[in-house]
Every structure is written in C-alpha cells, then in structure tokens.
Design an enzyme around this catalytic site. Structure first.
Site, mmCIF file in Angstrom:
data_model
loop_
_atom_site.group_PDB
_atom_site.id
_atom_site.type_symbol
_atom_site.label_atom_id
_atom_site.label_comp_id
_atom_site.label_asym_id
_atom_site.label_seq_id
_atom_site.Cartn_x
_atom_site.Cartn_y
_atom_site.Cartn_z
ATOM 1 N N GLY A 264 17.865 -9.038 2.827
ATOM 2 C CA GLY A 264 18.242 -10.170 2.649
ATOM 3 C C GLY A 264 18.378 -11.451 3.434
ATOM 4 O O GLY A 264 18.492 -12.384 3.345
ATOM 5 N N GLY A 268 10.368 -13.172 6.819
ATOM 6 C CA GLY A 268 8.914 -12.931 6.425
ATOM 7 C C GLY A 268 8.103 -14.163 6.458
ATOM 8 O O GLY A 268 6.818 -14.153 6.757
ATOM 9 N N SER A 293 -0.451 -6.758 -3.604
ATOM 10 C CA SER A 293 0.887 -6.734 -3.417
ATOM 11 C C SER A 293 1.175 -5.611 -4.815
ATOM 12 O O SER A 293 0.660 -5.764 -5.876
ATOM 13 C CB SER A 293 1.938 -7.623 -3.385
ATOM 14 O OG SER A 293 1.658 -8.217 -2.490
ATOM 15 N N HIS A 376 7.480 -13.104 -1.849
ATOM 16 C CA HIS A 376 6.408 -14.039 -1.726
ATOM 17 C C HIS A 376 6.419 -15.380 -2.100
ATOM 18 O O HIS A 376 6.225 -16.307 -1.403
ATOM 19 C CB HIS A 376 4.967 -13.229 -2.089
ATOM 20 C CG HIS A 376 4.664 -12.208 -1.403
ATOM 21 N ND1 HIS A 376 4.235 -12.164 -0.103
ATOM 22 C CD2 HIS A 376 4.512 -10.846 -1.625
ATOM 23 C CE1 HIS A 376 3.964 -10.998 0.440
ATOM 24 N NE2 HIS A 376 4.026 -10.205 -0.553
#
Length: 437
Positions: A264, A268, A293, A376
């Site tokens: 969390g 990224g 992915s 993403h």
C-alpha cells in the site's frame, strides 16, 4: 527460577548458621552475588511488560530514559518471539493504547519511539507485516497499522531510494534474493536466473539507505521489436536474443515487491520512471515502454458469475435459459483453460478476451478490482491489450486461464491517464475498447 530462589535464600541466611557468609570464602560469596545479579537481569529482560509499564511508551516524551528502556526491551522480546507470542504482544500493546483518553496522536509517538529503539528500519517493516496479518483478528489493531503506514510512507520517501542494476556479476547474496522474492514468474534454476540478468536483459532494484542489503522492488526488463504477447517466449533461455540495436520496445515482464510490510506504500510509479530514464540514457533508440502483466484475480471473479450475468456480458442471444445457474462461471473457467492449451475455437477465444476485459475494467470504490491493474493504472499507465494463451504455466492457467494484459507507459500521457482514472474511466487502448460495449 528455582536456582534464582535458592541463591536468594542463601544470600539472606541469618548469622550463626553453618552457611553464614563469614564461614564461606569471599570468592564464593562474590560468585553467588554475581550469579544472582545476572539471573535477575535475565529475568527482568525476559519478563513481559505490564500495561502500566507499556503506557509511558505512548505518553512519555521521546527523551524519557525509562520509557525508552522499556521500548527497547519490548522490541528485543518481540524480535525473538514466535507468531503466537507476537500476536499476544501486539494485542496487549493495542489494549493499553485503548485506555488512553484522548488517544490523539499518541500512537504515532509510540511508533516513533519503537523505531528509535529497534535494531533498524527492517524491524518496523516486519512489524507492519504482522499488523496486516492480524488486523482483522485483533480489535483496534487497524488504527495502529494505519498510523505505521503513514510513518513508513514518510520514511520511504522516493527521494531517499536508490536504483541499482542487478547483473550476473552482482553478489551471490543479492542474486539469491532475486530468486527468493520473484513473485510473478518463478525462477527455478541458476540457468533461468542467468537468462533474466543476461547482457540483453536488464534488472533493477530499489534500496533504502537504512536497509542497504534488502531490495524493496525488483523490475525485470526484456527488449523486443514489438509489444510482447507471450511470456513463455520471454522466459525461455533458448529464445534467440533480440539485438539491442534493433529493439524499439522495453517490456517490463516482472515487477516484484519484496516486503509485505510496505504493502500500500506506492513508489512503483517513481520506480518505473527511473527505470525508463535509465534505459533511455543507455539506449536512446527505444520508443515505447509496456508491461506484459498477469491477471491474478480473473478466474476467481469468473467462477462467481452466474449464467444470466455471463449472457449479458457476452451479448449471447442464442441462449434463452432464464434460471440462475451459479456454476456457469466455473464451467467457463474450465472451457477457457482447455482452449488455452489446445486448439482454441475463435468463439471461445473471443469470449475469453471479452470476459477478461470486463473484469479488468470493473471498479470498486473508484479503484480497479484487479490488484495488478490497480498498480499500473494508478501509476498512470494505459490498459492496452489483452493477450490470449500468453502464460500457459500452471500458475498462469490457475489465476487467469493463461490470459495476460499489456499496460502501456506513455510518459507524456501519465498525468492525463490518472485524471481519467480518478473520474472512474481508466484509459484504454483500441484493442481493449473493441472488446467492450
């Protein structure tokens, strides 16, 4: 304890008795006294702190010597405890905090104190991993866990993190961690590892200066002349290497977080931007950046769909069955898995792609329900394409019926994509849009 009590009684023997200190050599008396002292210190160190002793950890100033000594004792005991005892210690800590009125920000004070006394930042990361594990079982633990998340978000500010390349010449201990922490595509041998970090590949990791030997995130990169659609091709050591001079696409095929306690806490987006900058510096001819992915929640979602829901999703007007069939989704899972490893009828293939697209674009509380999509899309990517039979491994078949998805990272569109996502409309490529109504 029996020995401690025996020695204590010996030290308090009244004068005139046969074992009086006056009748014993001084060295024996000193030896007994020293042993008593050492055993007393051991007992005090191992003794579980009482609620009265824990309360100052919340309330005393950070410079309070007694509270800090107790905090250090708690950290040492917690680090040495097994799971059962750790849960009991966290329960006692939370129950002590619940007695404070008002509690205000005293939980943050407690956590800062523990961080000062712990053997390193790794302790606090592991502490939150335990809190996440037991927060639904220990009343009130969620509050403390969220306070720790706030602190860890500050302590792991992306500006403090260092990006390092991982190569075959990296220390063996680091390469072993890559094998250990790889969470997307298992590394089953040293030959497979060598392929992942070969000269025609790139692997990077983020490190924190206070955890310099622990990689926080790994990202593995392959290069291609087009957007990749099959992970087995990328992972196969026998696949001919792409010429880096001709490569126009960088494919992020595995991104693994290594620390459950940092779940969390997002860095990224920063990681991928840093990797893109590093790749462009080294290979300026690269034009596009995308992922290949997994879709980890797809089969679980599909199994829960009844026949009426599936007919609506697939626009199937040939079936007139109106009774609810709760096993329809499970049958579709079996059908898609079978088709993925054999000759796939076009109708089945198109249905699988359409169902995956529906799942990937399903939102809950303003966020995608699929965890990888959430990662993403919330980093500004565009969901570009769903790929049929892209991961025929046992794991790929189990979690997504072998389907995978590409997320496109266009650096000029990241912010606009985030704006769309905030409005509940994830950015989609043409290949995905045609699968949806």
């Amino acid at each position: 304890m029996t020995e401690l009590h025996t020695l204590a009684r010996a030290s308090n023997t009244p004068p005139g008795r046969a074992d009086d200190d006056t009748d014993r050599p001084a060295s024996k008396t000193q030896e007994s006294s020293g042993l008593i002292t050492r055993l007393g210190r051991w007992w005090e160190r191992e003794r579980r702190l009482t609620p009265a002793e824990l309360k100052p950890l919340y309330t005393a100033r950070l410079t309070d010597v007694g509270a800090n000594r107790a905090a250090k004792q708690w950290c040492l005991q917690y680090g040495a405890a097994d799971g059962k005892d750790r849960r009991a210690m966290l329960t006692q800590l939370v129950e002590t905090g619940a007695t404070l009125d008002p509690r205000a920000d005293q939980g943050l004070l407690l956590l800062r104190r523990l961080n000062m006394q712990a053997a390193g930042l790794q302790f606090m990361v592991e502490l939150r991993a335990d809190m996440l594990r037991w927060r639904n079982q220990v009343a009130g633990l969620t509050v403390l866990e969220r306070e720790l998340e706030t602190l860890l978000s500050n302590w792991f500010d992306v500006g403090m993190l260092e990006l390092k390349p991982i190569t075959w010449d990296s220390p063996a201990s680091l390469l072993e961690k890559l094998i250990q922490y790889e969470a997307v595509h298992e590394i089953r041998s040293w030959d497979e590892l060598k392929h992942r970090v070969a000269d025609n590949r790139r692997c990077y990791a983020f490190f924190h200066p206070r955890m310099s030997d622990v990689p926080l995130i790994f990202v593995e990169v392959a290069f291609a002349h087009q957007m990749a659609d099959n992970v087995q091709v990328l992972l196969d050591p026998q696949t001919p290497a792409e010429s880096l001079n001709k490569a126009r696409w960088a494919i992020f095929y595995s991104i693994s977080n290594t620390q459950p306690g940092l779940r969390g806490i997002s860095f990224g987006n920063f990681l991928l931007k840093r990797v893109v900058d590093e790749l462009l510096r080294e290979m300026p001819r690269l034009k596009s950046f995308a992922t290949l992915s997994p879709i980890p929640g797809f089969t679980d979602w599909l199994k829960k769909q009844d026949n009426q829901t599936l007919q609506a999703l697939l626009h199937n007007r040939t079936e007139t069955e109106t009774r609810t069939d709760n096993q329809a989704g499970a049958r579709w899972v079996a059908k898609l898995r079978k088709a993925a490893v054999g000759a796939a009828p076009e109708l089945v293939q198109n249905a699988g792609l359409r169902l995956a697209a529906h799942y990937l674009t399903t939102m809950k509380n303003g966020r995608p329900i699929d965890p990888v999509a959430r990662f993403h899309l919330e980093n500004g990517a565009r969901m570009e394409r769903v790929n049929w039979a892209a991961d025929r491994s046992a794991k790929g078949l189990e979690q997504s019926c072998a389907l995978m998805v590409n997320y496109l990272y266009d650096l000029d569109e990241l912010d606009q994509n985030l704006v769309q996502l905030t409005a509940g409309k994830p950015s989609l490529g043409r290949n995905l849009k045609r699968l949806l109504p």
